[in-house]
Design a protein around this motif. Structure first.
Motif, short mmCIF file in Angstrom:
data_model
loop_
_atom_site.label_atom_id
_atom_site.label_comp_id
_atom_site.label_asym_id
_atom_site.label_seq_id
_atom_site.Cartn_x
_atom_site.Cartn_y
_atom_site.Cartn_z
N ASP A 8 1.02 -1.13 0.06
CA ASP A 8 0.07 -0.12 -0.14
C ASP A 8 0.83 1.25 -0.19
O ASP A 8 0.55 2.23 -0.86
CB ASP A 8 -0.89 0.09 1.21
CG ASP A 8 -1.97 -1.07 1.15
OD1 ASP A 8 -2.28 -1.70 -0.03
OD2 ASP A 8 -2.49 -1.30 2.38
N ALA A 12 1.21 3.92 -3.05
CA ALA A 12 1.04 5.21 -2.61
C ALA A 12 2.08 6.29 -3.38
O ALA A 12 1.63 7.33 -3.90
CB ALA A 12 0.76 5.80 -1.26
N ARG A 18 2.49 12.45 -5.95
CA ARG A 18 2.24 12.00 -4.40
C ARG A 18 3.72 11.79 -3.73
O ARG A 18 3.81 12.27 -2.67
CB ARG A 18 1.57 10.52 -4.50
CG ARG A 18 -0.05 10.64 -4.80
CD ARG A 18 -0.65 9.40 -4.66
NE ARG A 18 -0.34 8.40 -5.33
CZ ARG A 18 -1.04 7.93 -6.28
NH1 ARG A 18 -1.97 8.59 -6.89
NH2 ARG A 18 -0.61 6.89 -7.00
N THR A 51 -7.00 14.41 -4.24
CA THR A 51 -7.12 12.81 -4.34
C THR A 51 -5.78 12.11 -4.14
O THR A 51 -5.77 11.11 -3.52
CB THR A 51 -7.45 12.76 -5.89
OG1 THR A 51 -8.61 13.40 -6.34
CG2 THR A 51 -7.39 11.47 -6.22
N HIS A 52 -4.72 12.99 -4.41
CA HIS A 52 -3.30 12.48 -3.89
C HIS A 52 -3.33 12.43 -2.59
O HIS A 52 -2.86 11.40 -2.02
CB HIS A 52 -2.32 13.23 -4.49
CG HIS A 52 -2.23 13.16 -6.00
ND1 HIS A 52 -2.17 12.04 -6.79
CD2 HIS A 52 -2.28 14.12 -7.01
CE1 HIS A 52 -1.95 12.33 -7.92
NE2 HIS A 52 -2.27 13.56 -8.38
N ILE A 55 -5.06 9.37 -0.98
CA ILE A 55 -4.32 8.22 -1.39
C ILE A 55 -3.30 7.74 -0.39
O ILE A 55 -2.92 6.86 0.40
CB ILE A 55 -3.87 8.09 -2.62
CG1 ILE A 55 -5.08 8.00 -3.90
CG2 ILE A 55 -2.98 6.88 -2.90
CD1 ILE A 55 -4.82 8.14 -5.19
N ARG A 58 -4.69 7.01 3.13
CA ARG A 58 -5.17 5.64 3.27
C ARG A 58 -4.06 4.79 3.48
O ARG A 58 -4.00 3.82 3.90
CB ARG A 58 -5.74 5.28 1.96
CG ARG A 58 -7.25 5.57 2.24
CD ARG A 58 -8.37 4.90 1.15
NE ARG A 58 -7.60 5.49 -0.13
CZ ARG A 58 -8.17 6.25 -1.03
NH1 ARG A 58 -8.94 7.18 -0.72
NH2 ARG A 58 -7.85 6.64 -2.22
#
Length: 120
Positions: A8, A12, A18, A51-52, A55, A58
């Motif tokens: 994950d 990311a 990012r 949005t970035h 992510i 998360r």
């Protein structure tokens, strides 16, 4: 750290904006930066930046805190420690002398100000 959590984190960070965002937030630890300032510095539209940031959050790499009308984002330094430890947990088959250069690589950036090497 479990392999699925490491994946994950890597997923990311596998996108340029990012990765730049995370590095920017690491640079501004511990105070963090407001979302709008991150978007401005990286020249990214605010909706795209949202949005970035979601992510990265998360994946556990950043966290946010509301300050009045803005949301300030900070890097989760413990997550950096976890992922670095995950990557080197079996480093060199337990031969510390082989890992010494790797450990030394991190020392200058994290040493107290009076022990940092002089920029030359």
């Amino acid at each position: 750290m479990e392999s699925s959590h490491a994946l994950d984190v890597f997923a990311a960070l596998s996108q340029g904006t990012r990765l730049d965002t995370f590095r920017l937030l690491m640079e501004h630890e511990p105070q963090g930066l407001p979302a709008g300032e991150i978007a401005r510095r990286l020249d990214v539209p605010q909706n795209t930046m949202s949005t970035h940031l979601a992510i990265l959050a998360r994946a556990g790499l950043i966290e946010s805190e509301r300050h009045s009308r803005s949301i300030v984002y900070r890097a989760v330094v413990d997550r950096v420690r976890e992922i670095a430890s995950f990557l080197v947990q079996d480093c060199c088959g337990g031969r510390a002398e082989l890992c010494a250069p790797l450990i030394a690589e991190f020392t200058p950036c994290c040493a107290p100000a009076d022990r940092r090497p002089e920029a030359g």
